[in-house]
Design a protein around this motif. Structure first.
Motif, PDB file in Angstrom:
ATOM      1  N   LEU A  31       0.831  -1.199   0.000  1.00  0.00           N
ATOM      2  CA  LEU A  31       0.000   0.000   0.000  1.00  0.00           C
ATOM      3  C   LEU A  31       0.870   1.255   0.000  1.00  0.00           C
ATOM      4  O   LEU A  31       0.598   2.211  -0.741  1.00  0.00           O
ATOM      5  CB  LEU A  31      -0.924  -0.001   1.223  1.00  0.00           C
ATOM      6  N   ALA A  32       1.929   1.258   0.803  1.00  0.00           N
ATOM      7  CA  ALA A  32       2.839   2.406   0.839  1.00  0.00           C
ATOM      8  C   ALA A  32       3.501   2.597  -0.522  1.00  0.00           C
ATOM      9  O   ALA A  32       3.624   3.731  -1.017  1.00  0.00           O
ATOM     10  CB  ALA A  32       3.888   2.206   1.932  1.00  0.00           C
ATOM     11  N   ALA A  33       3.929   1.495  -1.153  1.00  0.00           N
ATOM     12  CA  ALA A  33       4.562   1.590  -2.468  1.00  0.00           C
ATOM     13  C   ALA A  33       3.582   2.131  -3.502  1.00  0.00           C
ATOM     14  O   ALA A  33       3.959   2.943  -4.360  1.00  0.00           O
ATOM     15  CB  ALA A  33       5.079   0.214  -2.894  1.00  0.00           C
ATOM     16  N   TRP A  34       2.330   1.716  -3.413  1.00  0.00           N
ATOM     17  CA  TRP A  34       1.317   2.188  -4.362  1.00  0.00           C
ATOM     18  C   TRP A  34       1.069   3.693  -4.200  1.00  0.00           C
ATOM     19  O   TRP A  34       1.036   4.433  -5.188  1.00  0.00           O
ATOM     20  CB  TRP A  34       0.021   1.415  -4.147  1.00  0.00           C
ATOM     21  N   LEU A  35       0.946   4.143  -2.967  1.00  0.00           N
ATOM     22  CA  LEU A  35       0.694   5.575  -2.725  1.00  0.00           C
ATOM     23  C   LEU A  35       1.885   6.425  -3.166  1.00  0.00           C
ATOM     24  O   LEU A  35       1.720   7.459  -3.813  1.00  0.00           O
ATOM     25  CB  LEU A  35       0.405   5.810  -1.238  1.00  0.00           C
ATOM     26  N   LEU A  36       3.099   5.977  -2.826  1.00  0.00           N
ATOM     27  CA  LEU A  36       4.289   6.713  -3.229  1.00  0.00           C
ATOM     28  C   LEU A  36       4.464   6.677  -4.743  1.00  0.00           C
ATOM     29  O   LEU A  36       4.862   7.674  -5.357  1.00  0.00           O
ATOM     30  CB  LEU A  36       5.523   6.126  -2.540  1.00  0.00           C
ATOM     31  N   GLY A  37       4.169   5.535  -5.352  1.00  0.00           N
ATOM     32  CA  GLY A  37       4.285   5.419  -6.796  1.00  0.00           C
ATOM     33  C   GLY A  37       3.301   6.329  -7.516  1.00  0.00           C
ATOM     34  O   GLY A  37       3.659   6.981  -8.514  1.00  0.00           O
ATOM     35  N   ASP A  54      -0.021   0.980 -11.264  1.00  0.00           N
ATOM     36  CA  ASP A  54      -0.879  -0.121 -10.820  1.00  0.00           C
ATOM     37  C   ASP A  54      -0.440  -1.446 -11.444  1.00  0.00           C
ATOM     38  O   ASP A  54      -0.349  -2.477 -10.754  1.00  0.00           O
ATOM     39  CB  ASP A  54      -2.330   0.165 -11.187  1.00  0.00           C
ATOM     40  N   ASP A  55      -0.158  -1.435 -12.740  1.00  0.00           N
ATOM     41  CA  ASP A  55       0.238  -2.667 -13.428  1.00  0.00           C
ATOM     42  C   ASP A  55       1.579  -3.184 -12.903  1.00  0.00           C
ATOM     43  O   ASP A  55       1.753  -4.392 -12.695  1.00  0.00           O
ATOM     44  CB  ASP A  55       0.330  -2.423 -14.936  1.00  0.00           C
ATOM     45  N   MET A  56       2.524  -2.263 -12.711  1.00  0.00           N
ATOM     46  CA  MET A  56       3.840  -2.681 -12.243  1.00  0.00           C
ATOM     47  C   MET A  56       3.763  -3.305 -10.856  1.00  0.00           C
ATOM     48  O   MET A  56       4.313  -4.383 -10.601  1.00  0.00           O
ATOM     49  CB  MET A  56       4.798  -1.490 -12.211  1.00  0.00           C
ATOM     50  N   LEU A  57       3.075  -2.645  -9.936  1.00  0.00           N
ATOM     51  CA  LEU A  57       3.010  -3.139  -8.566  1.00  0.00           C
ATOM     52  C   LEU A  57       2.211  -4.438  -8.473  1.00  0.00           C
ATOM     53  O   LEU A  57       2.534  -5.309  -7.665  1.00  0.00           O
ATOM     54  CB  LEU A  57       2.408  -2.074  -7.650  1.00  0.00           C
ATOM     55  N   THR A  58       1.182  -4.562  -9.288  1.00  0.00           N
ATOM     56  CA  THR A  58       0.403  -5.798  -9.276  1.00  0.00           C
ATOM     57  C   THR A  58       1.272  -6.991  -9.660  1.00  0.00           C
ATOM     58  O   THR A  58       1.222  -8.047  -9.025  1.00  0.00           O
ATOM     59  CB  THR A  58      -0.797  -5.696 -10.237  1.00  0.00           C
ATOM     60  N   SER A  59       2.091  -6.821 -10.688  1.00  0.00           N
ATOM     61  CA  SER A  59       2.975  -7.911 -11.099  1.00  0.00           C
ATOM     62  C   SER A  59       4.056  -8.163 -10.059  1.00  0.00           C
ATOM     63  O   SER A  59       4.456  -9.311  -9.825  1.00  0.00           O
ATOM     64  CB  SER A  59       3.613  -7.596 -12.452  1.00  0.00           C
ATOM     65  N   CYS A  60       4.510  -7.097  -9.397  1.00  0.00           N
ATOM     66  CA  CYS A  60       5.588  -7.241  -8.413  1.00  0.00           C
ATOM     67  C   CYS A  60       5.126  -7.972  -7.148  1.00  0.00           C
ATOM     68  O   CYS A  60       5.955  -8.574  -6.451  1.00  0.00           O
ATOM     69  CB  CYS A  60       6.147  -5.878  -8.045  1.00  0.00           C
ATOM     70  N   ILE A  61       3.850  -7.899  -6.841  1.00  0.00           N
ATOM     71  CA  ILE A  61       3.343  -8.636  -5.679  1.00  0.00           C
ATOM     72  C   ILE A  61       3.663 -10.121  -5.832  1.00  0.00           C
ATOM     73  O   ILE A  61       4.158 -10.774  -4.907  1.00  0.00           O
ATOM     74  CB  ILE A  61       1.829  -8.416  -5.509  1.00  0.00           C
ATOM     75  N   LEU A  62       3.384 -10.646  -7.009  1.00  0.00           N
ATOM     76  CA  LEU A  62       3.670 -12.058  -7.274  1.00  0.00           C
ATOM     77  C   LEU A  62       5.168 -12.326  -7.229  1.00  0.00           C
ATOM     78  O   LEU A  62       5.618 -13.344  -6.687  1.00  0.00           O
ATOM     79  CB  LEU A  62       3.091 -12.458  -8.632  1.00  0.00           C
ATOM     80  N   LEU A 103      15.111 -10.902  -6.865  1.00  0.00           N
ATOM     81  CA  LEU A 103      15.202 -11.577  -8.160  1.00  0.00           C
ATOM     82  C   LEU A 103      13.826 -11.728  -8.812  1.00  0.00           C
ATOM     83  O   LEU A 103      13.677 -11.562 -10.025  1.00  0.00           O
ATOM     84  CB  LEU A 103      15.848 -12.952  -7.983  1.00  0.00           C
ATOM     85  N   GLY A 104      12.810 -12.032  -7.977  1.00  0.00           N
ATOM     86  CA  GLY A 104      11.458 -12.125  -8.506  1.00  0.00           C
ATOM     87  C   GLY A 104      10.970 -10.811  -9.071  1.00  0.00           C
ATOM     88  O   GLY A 104      10.332 -10.765 -10.137  1.00  0.00           O
ATOM     89  N   VAL A 105      11.283  -9.714  -8.387  1.00  0.00           N
ATOM     90  CA  VAL A 105      10.874  -8.391  -8.849  1.00  0.00           C
ATOM     91  C   VAL A 105      11.615  -8.011 -10.130  1.00  0.00           C
ATOM     92  O   VAL A 105      11.029  -7.413 -11.051  1.00  0.00           O
ATOM     93  CB  VAL A 105      11.127  -7.343  -7.746  1.00  0.00           C
ATOM     94  N   ILE A 106      12.883  -8.347 -10.225  1.00  0.00           N
ATOM     95  CA  ILE A 106      13.654  -8.031 -11.435  1.00  0.00           C
ATOM     96  C   ILE A 106      13.051  -8.740 -12.644  1.00  0.00           C
ATOM     97  O   ILE A 106      12.965  -8.163 -13.742  1.00  0.00           O
ATOM     98  CB  ILE A 106      15.132  -8.430 -11.242  1.00  0.00           C
ATOM     99  N   ILE A 107      12.620  -9.977 -12.454  1.00  0.00           N
ATOM    100  CA  ILE A 107      11.953 -10.686 -13.547  1.00  0.00           C
ATOM    101  C   ILE A 107      10.673  -9.960 -13.950  1.00  0.00           C
ATOM    102  O   ILE A 107      10.377  -9.799 -15.143  1.00  0.00           O
ATOM    103  CB  ILE A 107      11.646 -12.138 -13.135  1.00  0.00           C
ATOM    104  N   CYS A 108       9.910  -9.498 -12.954  1.00  0.00           N
ATOM    105  CA  CYS A 108       8.685  -8.740 -13.246  1.00  0.00           C
ATOM    106  C   CYS A 108       9.006  -7.431 -13.962  1.00  0.00           C
ATOM    107  O   CYS A 108       8.282  -7.023 -14.887  1.00  0.00           O
ATOM    108  CB  CYS A 108       7.929  -8.457 -11.945  1.00  0.00           C
ATOM    109  N   PHE A 109      10.083  -6.755 -13.557  1.00  0.00           N
ATOM    110  CA  PHE A 109      10.510  -5.531 -14.233  1.00  0.00           C
ATOM    111  C   PHE A 109      10.835  -5.807 -15.702  1.00  0.00           C
ATOM    112  O   PHE A 109      10.476  -5.029 -16.593  1.00  0.00           O
ATOM    113  CB  PHE A 109      11.752  -4.950 -13.545  1.00  0.00           C
ATOM    114  N   PRO A 129      12.850   3.941  -4.788  1.00  0.00           N
ATOM    115  CA  PRO A 129      12.446   4.636  -3.557  1.00  0.00           C
ATOM    116  C   PRO A 129      11.139   4.126  -2.956  1.00  0.00           C
ATOM    117  O   PRO A 129      10.800   4.494  -1.820  1.00  0.00           O
ATOM    118  CB  PRO A 129      12.302   6.102  -4.013  1.00  0.00           C
ATOM    119  N   LEU A 130      10.404   3.295  -3.699  1.00  0.00           N
ATOM    120  CA  LEU A 130       9.136   2.775  -3.197  1.00  0.00           C
ATOM    121  C   LEU A 130       9.324   1.546  -2.313  1.00  0.00           C
ATOM    122  O   LEU A 130       8.404   1.143  -1.610  1.00  0.00           O
ATOM    123  CB  LEU A 130       8.218   2.390  -4.367  1.00  0.00           C
TER     124      LEU A 130
END
Length: 262
Positions: A31-37, A54-62, A103-109, A129-130
């Motif tokens: 939630l903090a990352a979403w608000l800051l983003g 929204d799309d980036m953070l949704t994928s990063c959750i996984l 590593l999971g987030v980098i794949i999502c990026f 920064p998020l």
């Protein structure tokens, strides 16, 4: 000596369903990352919009959840989980690796960059920064769970943790919350606001996290199943941070040489 507050890991229950603080901390972090983003995307010249955030953070959750869990299993306790595979699903009991989550987030990026035809480094510079607020909440979750406590100490900051024996220990979870959460957030937020060269925000994130985590590992109790990896002081956490720091320095040097600004 400080007194451990003996917090209940279960925040509340609804019938047979128990909601754990550890899981809520992940929710607070996202939630903090979403608000800051959303705030960063709204700034002039950001190149981002609310939908992209929204799309980036949704994928990063996984990426965070799967990568963090798989990373912990592979890096820290593979033998146990092979013998007890059902435990792989019990994420509310802890057992998440930051390095695996990264590593999971980098794949999502990478997937997000391909879909939107933008540079993965632009995503990293925007998103770095998020991340610290999520690290802060995650370490607070570790503290509430009474896990990942520090080594024995006679200092006044010592606490006796449940399951940690009769002697006071460093509250290393709080050290990490302060360094990786609060201080790193301030440094990255201020630095990114000055329009630094492309790649440098991502590089600074890797350097700061790797350095802070490496330092705290001297106060944190090594994982019982691993102990020290070498030299009677090198831990798995330290070992995983070394390539982070090295690559972060490489990105900063490369960014300065390319002279491409955000």
């Amino acid at each position: 000596m400080l007194t451990y507050p003996m917090l209940d890991p279960v925040a509340f229950s609804i019938g047979p369903l128990s909601v754990h603080w550890y899981g809520l901390m992940y929710l607070f972090g996202f939630l903090a990352a979403w608000l800051l983003g959303r705030y960063r995307a709204a700034q002039p010249g950001s190149g981002w919009n609310a939908g992209m955030v929204d799309d980036m953070l949704t994928s990063c959750i996984l990426g965070v959840v799967l990568g963090g869990r798989i990373g912990y299993i592979l890096f820290y306790d593979l033998t146990y989980y092979l013998q007890n595979p059902i435990q792989m699903l019990h994420v509310w009991n802890g057992g998440m690796s930051f390095h695996g989550g990264l590593l999971g987030v980098i794949i999502c990026f990478w997937l997000f960059a391909r879909k939107n035809r933008i540079s993965i480094f632009d995503i990293g510079d925007f998103a770095a920064p998020l991340v610290p607020p999520g690290l802060f909440f995650g370490r607070i979750g570790n503290f509430i769970n009474g896990e990942l406590w520090g080594r024995h100490t006679t200092a006044e900051v010592g606490m006796i943790f449940p399951g940690g024996g009769p002697f006071p220990r460093h509250p290393s979870q709080l050290y990490e919350a302060a360094l990786e959460g609060v201080i790193m957030f301030v440094l990255l937020w201020v630095f990114s606001g000055r329009r630094p060269p492309r790649r440098c925000v991502s590089g600074l994130f890797l350097i700061l996290y790797g350095s802070f985590r490496f330092i705290v590992e001297f106060f944190r109790e090594p994982d019982a199943q691993l102990g020290f990896i070498a030299f009677s002081w090198l831990t798995m956490g330290m070992l995983l941070c070394l390539p982070m720091i090295a690559y972060g320095l490489f990105l900063c040097i490369q960014g300065k040489r390319r002279n491409e600004y955000l």
